[in-house]
Design an enzyme around this catalytic site. Structure first.
Site, PDB file in Angstrom:
ATOM      1  N   ARG A  67       0.754  -1.173  -0.035  1.00 12.74           N
ATOM      2  CA  ARG A  67      -0.085   0.046  -0.254  1.00 12.74           C
ATOM      3  C   ARG A  67       0.820   1.180   0.028  1.00 12.74           C
ATOM      4  O   ARG A  67       1.773   1.396   0.997  1.00 12.74           O
ATOM      5  CB  ARG A  67      -0.900   0.184   1.220  1.00 12.74           C
ATOM      6  CG  ARG A  67      -1.609   1.300   1.643  1.00 12.74           C
ATOM      7  CD  ARG A  67      -2.545   1.280   2.541  1.00 12.74           C
ATOM      8  NE  ARG A  67      -3.171   2.710   2.897  1.00 12.74           N
ATOM      9  CZ  ARG A  67      -3.212   3.330   3.883  1.00 12.74           C
ATOM     10  NH1 ARG A  67      -2.843   2.944   5.044  1.00 12.74           N
ATOM     11  NH2 ARG A  67      -3.602   4.551   3.801  1.00 12.74           N
TER      12      ARG A  67
ATOM     13  N   GLU B 150      -7.338   8.434   6.429  1.00 11.74           N
ATOM     14  CA  GLU B 150      -7.373   9.076   7.884  1.00 11.74           C
ATOM     15  C   GLU B 150      -7.904  10.741   7.657  1.00 11.74           C
ATOM     16  O   GLU B 150      -7.507  11.543   7.992  1.00 11.74           O
ATOM     17  CB  GLU B 150      -6.276   9.166   8.737  1.00 11.74           C
ATOM     18  CG  GLU B 150      -5.842   7.769   8.952  1.00 11.74           C
ATOM     19  CD  GLU B 150      -4.579   7.888   9.798  1.00 11.74           C
ATOM     20  OE1 GLU B 150      -4.094   8.936  10.524  1.00 11.74           O
ATOM     21  OE2 GLU B 150      -3.958   6.634  10.160  1.00 11.74           O
TER      22      GLU B 150
ATOM     23  N   GLU C 266      -3.390  -0.174   8.161  1.00 12.64           N
ATOM     24  CA  GLU C 266      -2.358   0.211   9.126  1.00 12.64           C
ATOM     25  C   GLU C 266      -2.493  -0.370  10.425  1.00 12.64           C
ATOM     26  O   GLU C 266      -3.354  -0.239  11.122  1.00 12.64           O
ATOM     27  CB  GLU C 266      -2.047   1.666   9.189  1.00 12.64           C
ATOM     28  CG  GLU C 266      -1.600   2.535   7.899  1.00 12.64           C
ATOM     29  CD  GLU C 266      -1.436   3.999   8.438  1.00 12.64           C
ATOM     30  OE1 GLU C 266      -1.329   4.328   9.524  1.00 12.64           O
ATOM     31  OE2 GLU C 266      -1.558   4.674   7.500  1.00 12.64           O
TER      32      GLU C 266
ATOM     33  N   HIS D   7      -2.869  10.988   0.775  1.00  8.31           N
ATOM     34  CA  HIS D   7      -2.238  10.734   2.286  1.00  8.31           C
ATOM     35  C   HIS D   7      -1.642  11.960   2.659  1.00  8.31           C
ATOM     36  O   HIS D   7      -0.347  12.090   2.940  1.00  8.31           O
ATOM     37  CB  HIS D   7      -1.401   9.387   2.257  1.00  8.31           C
ATOM     38  CG  HIS D   7      -1.084   9.032   3.672  1.00  8.31           C
ATOM     39  ND1 HIS D   7      -1.239   7.443   3.869  1.00  8.31           N
ATOM     40  CD2 HIS D   7      -0.782   9.613   4.617  1.00  8.31           C
ATOM     41  CE1 HIS D   7      -0.817   7.345   5.113  1.00  8.31           C
ATOM     42  NE2 HIS D   7      -0.524   8.510   5.993  1.00  8.31           N
TER      43      HIS D   7
ATOM     44  N   TYR E 226      -4.194   1.745  16.111  1.00  7.33           N
ATOM     45  CA  TYR E 226      -2.837   1.699  16.758  1.00  7.33           C
ATOM     46  C   TYR E 226      -3.150   1.499  18.376  1.00  7.33           C
ATOM     47  O   TYR E 226      -2.541   0.754  19.063  1.00  7.33           O
ATOM     48  CB  TYR E 226      -1.965   2.890  16.828  1.00  7.33           C
ATOM     49  CG  TYR E 226      -1.551   3.094  15.407  1.00  7.33           C
ATOM     50  CD1 TYR E 226      -0.184   2.701  14.894  1.00  7.33           C
ATOM     51  CD2 TYR E 226      -2.328   3.643  14.204  1.00  7.33           C
ATOM     52  CE1 TYR E 226       0.264   2.768  13.706  1.00  7.33           C
ATOM     53  CE2 TYR E 226      -1.923   3.627  12.956  1.00  7.33           C
ATOM     54  CZ  TYR E 226      -0.468   3.128  12.639  1.00  7.33           C
ATOM     55  OH  TYR E 226      -0.143   3.382  11.423  1.00  7.33           O
TER      56      TYR E 226
ATOM     57  N   ASN F 273      -7.111   2.062  10.254  1.00  8.81           N
ATOM     58  CA  ASN F 273      -5.838   2.005  10.749  1.00  8.81           C
ATOM     59  C   ASN F 273      -5.911   2.060  12.378  1.00  8.81           C
ATOM     60  O   ASN F 273      -6.666   2.905  12.899  1.00  8.81           O
ATOM     61  CB  ASN F 273      -5.349   3.609  10.566  1.00  8.81           C
ATOM     62  CG  ASN F 273      -4.778   3.648   8.872  1.00  8.81           C
ATOM     63  OD1 ASN F 273      -4.912   2.492   8.253  1.00  8.81           O
ATOM     64  ND2 ASN F 273      -4.390   4.520   8.601  1.00  8.81           N
TER      65      ASN F 273
HETATM   66  O1  IFM Z   1       2.673   7.417  10.202  1.00 12.70           O
HETATM   67  C1  IFM Z   1       1.068   7.581  10.513  1.00 12.70           C
HETATM   68  C2  IFM Z   1       0.644   7.217   9.096  1.00 12.70           C
HETATM   69  O2  IFM Z   1       1.022   8.331   7.824  1.00 12.70           O
HETATM   70  C3  IFM Z   1      -0.903   7.567   9.275  1.00 12.70           C
HETATM   71  N1  IFM Z   1      -1.289   6.566  10.277  1.00 12.70           N
HETATM   72  C4  IFM Z   1      -0.598   6.577  11.532  1.00 12.70           C
HETATM   73  C5  IFM Z   1       0.733   6.539  11.226  1.00 12.70           C
HETATM   74  C6  IFM Z   1       1.745   6.577  12.695  1.00 12.70           C
HETATM   75  O3  IFM Z   1       1.536   7.833  13.173  1.00 12.70           O
END
Ligand code: IFM
Length: 443
Positions: free
Chosen positions: A75, A164, A350, A119, A292, A290
């Site tokens: 990606r 995002e 992500e 992006h 985290y 995405n």
């Molecule tokens: O690096 C970023 C990415 O560009 C978008 N999502 C979160 C990642 C980590 O912060």
């Protein structure tokens, strides 16, 4: 250890500004991130993406590295300013050629290209006209989508319109921590709407230019948990869930903007025109997630003494971004996307972690914390699939250490270490592990 269905997509992700470098080469125009990072005080240590991972010059070797890792999908995002240096109008053939060659090289190695159209690196000339806060951006984005998908749509099947949009709108236009560095809530709200509208308008364009396209949008989704069962904390969690998650999810599935958030922002959203919400709710093939970490919401206007005691406590495993490692949050969000929002398919576009890596005396990078992070999140993906959630793929963030926006190069997310002085790439132990897992589950 894991069980993944046949056809599950195994990939890694990057983004143009974070890895390409060559910020003003071969006819590329200036983006808002070029301007922002060149403005003193905006990015930690004065870092810029001028060179980054120099991928623009090293893409050939980088594709070879992906092949050696056994990746099945890659990606990446397109820099709007390489293709349309003035944001619209004149096409820069050298920009198209760069991505076209990259796509050919990936396909030659049997690596599926997954293209993100946006992006975060908006052409600066379009920002000068108001950027995402201005409705003119929607036509510009549709034109850009048309140019890119006409050029690559014969070979690229998988398309992500936006990465995002919450971050683009709120971190860029309200918090000022990202380009263009504004601190105006109304711009952020208008920006959110124009981002979503751009998405909705571009989906049919992609389908027209690319037979059998697989089209979606990627959202940063952060589960919100009340710190205690108190009403105050539940209210706080509902609010943060609303403005980060529901404000984007709800309109995408035709539910409109959540009223609590519209009221809470105190913005009448008069920029919404008849038909906009239907456009935004265009059917997609998938939603990209995405993920985290989670957020534990604690009411700010109530003192700890007055509120109920916390029952949800942040774990002590924390990444360099100060994000709690919380794999279960991914499981929860995946369930919600399917059981509540009924997206037909879900890809993790992500997932990954920043930790301070060191190259050891033997030239190796051992990163057990990242390996464990990825492994435990994959276990959650596997469990969600077994609970009938249609998760179809996983992209680790990131293939390379790269420019982490306002943090510059201080945070390393890669499964491949990059020495920014020499541009030497070293596969970390997490990358070797990921490669082995792909090989095993594909076998
Ligand atoms: O690096 C970023 C990415 O560009 C978008 N999502 C979160 C990642 C980590 O912060």
């Amino acid at each position: 250890m894991f069980q993944f269905p046949k056809g599950f997509v195994w990939g890694a992700a990057t983004a143009s500004y974070q890895i390409e470098g060559a910020w003003d080469e071969d006819g590329k125009g200036e983006s808002i991130w070029d301007r922002f990072s060149h403005t003193p005080g905006c990015v930690q240590d004065g870092d810029t993406g001028d060179i980054a991972c120099d991928h623009y010059h090293r893409w050939h070797d980088d594709v070879k590295l992906m092949k050696d890792l056994g990746l099945k999908a890659y990606r990446f995002s397109i820099a709007w300013t390489r293709v349309l240096p003035e944001g619209r109008g004149r096409v820069n053939q050298m920009g198209i050629d760069f991505y076209s060659q990259l796509v050919d090289a990936l396909l030659a190695e049997k690596i599926e290209p997954w293209v993100t159209l946006y992006h975060w690196d908006l052409p600066q000339v379009l920002q000068d006209e108001g950027g995402w806060a201005s409705r003119m951006i929607v036509d510009a984005f549709v034109e850009y989508t048309d140019v890119v998908t006409r050029a690559l749509g014969d070979r690229v099947k998988n398309w992500i319109t936006l990465n995002e949009p919450w971050v683009s709108a709120f971190v860029g236009y309200r918090d000022g921590r990202h380009a263009p560095g504004h601190t105006n809530l109304n711009e952020a709200i208008a920006g959110s709407h124009h981002l979503l509208l751009s998405h909705g308008r571009s989906v049919p364009v992609i389908r027209a230019n690319c037979a059998n396209a697989n089209v979606g949008i990627t959202l940063n989704l952060t589960p919100q948990e009340p710190a205690s069962p108190s009403m105050a904390d539940r209210k706080a969690a509902t609010w943060t869930d609303g403005y980060i998650n529901r404000f984007f999810l709800d309109p995408l599935v035709g539910r409109g903007y959540p009223q609590d958030i519209v009221n809470g922002h105190g913005n009448a959203m008069e920029f919404i025109q008849p038909g906009d919400m239907e456009v935004i709710a265009v059917p997609v093939d998938f939603v990209g997630v995405n993920y985290y970490t989670r957020n534990i919401a604690r009411a700010e206007n109530v003192s700890e003494a007055e509120n109920e005691p916390r029952t949800v406590i942040r774990g002590d495993e924390i990444t360099e971004m100060d994000w709690e490692v919380y794999p279960k949050g991914l499981y929860n969000i995946l369930g919600r996307l399917y059981f509540d929002y009924a997206f037909p398919a879900i890809y993790i576009t992500e997932n990954g972690a920043a930790f301070p890596d060191e190259v050891d005396a033997d030239g190796q990078v051992d990163d057990p914390a990242r390996l464990s992070y990825i492994k435990r999140h994959l276990e959650m993906v596997s469990q969600a699939i077994h609970a009938d959630v249609p998760v179809k793929g996983y992209f680790v963030w990131s293939l390379f250490d790269n420019f982490e926006w306002g943090f510059g190069f201080s945070k390393r997310f890669g499964i491949v270490h990059v020495d920014y002085k020499t541009q030497k790439r070293t596969v970390k132990s997490s990358g070797r592990w990921y490669s082995r897992i792909i090989g095993e589950v594909m076998a």
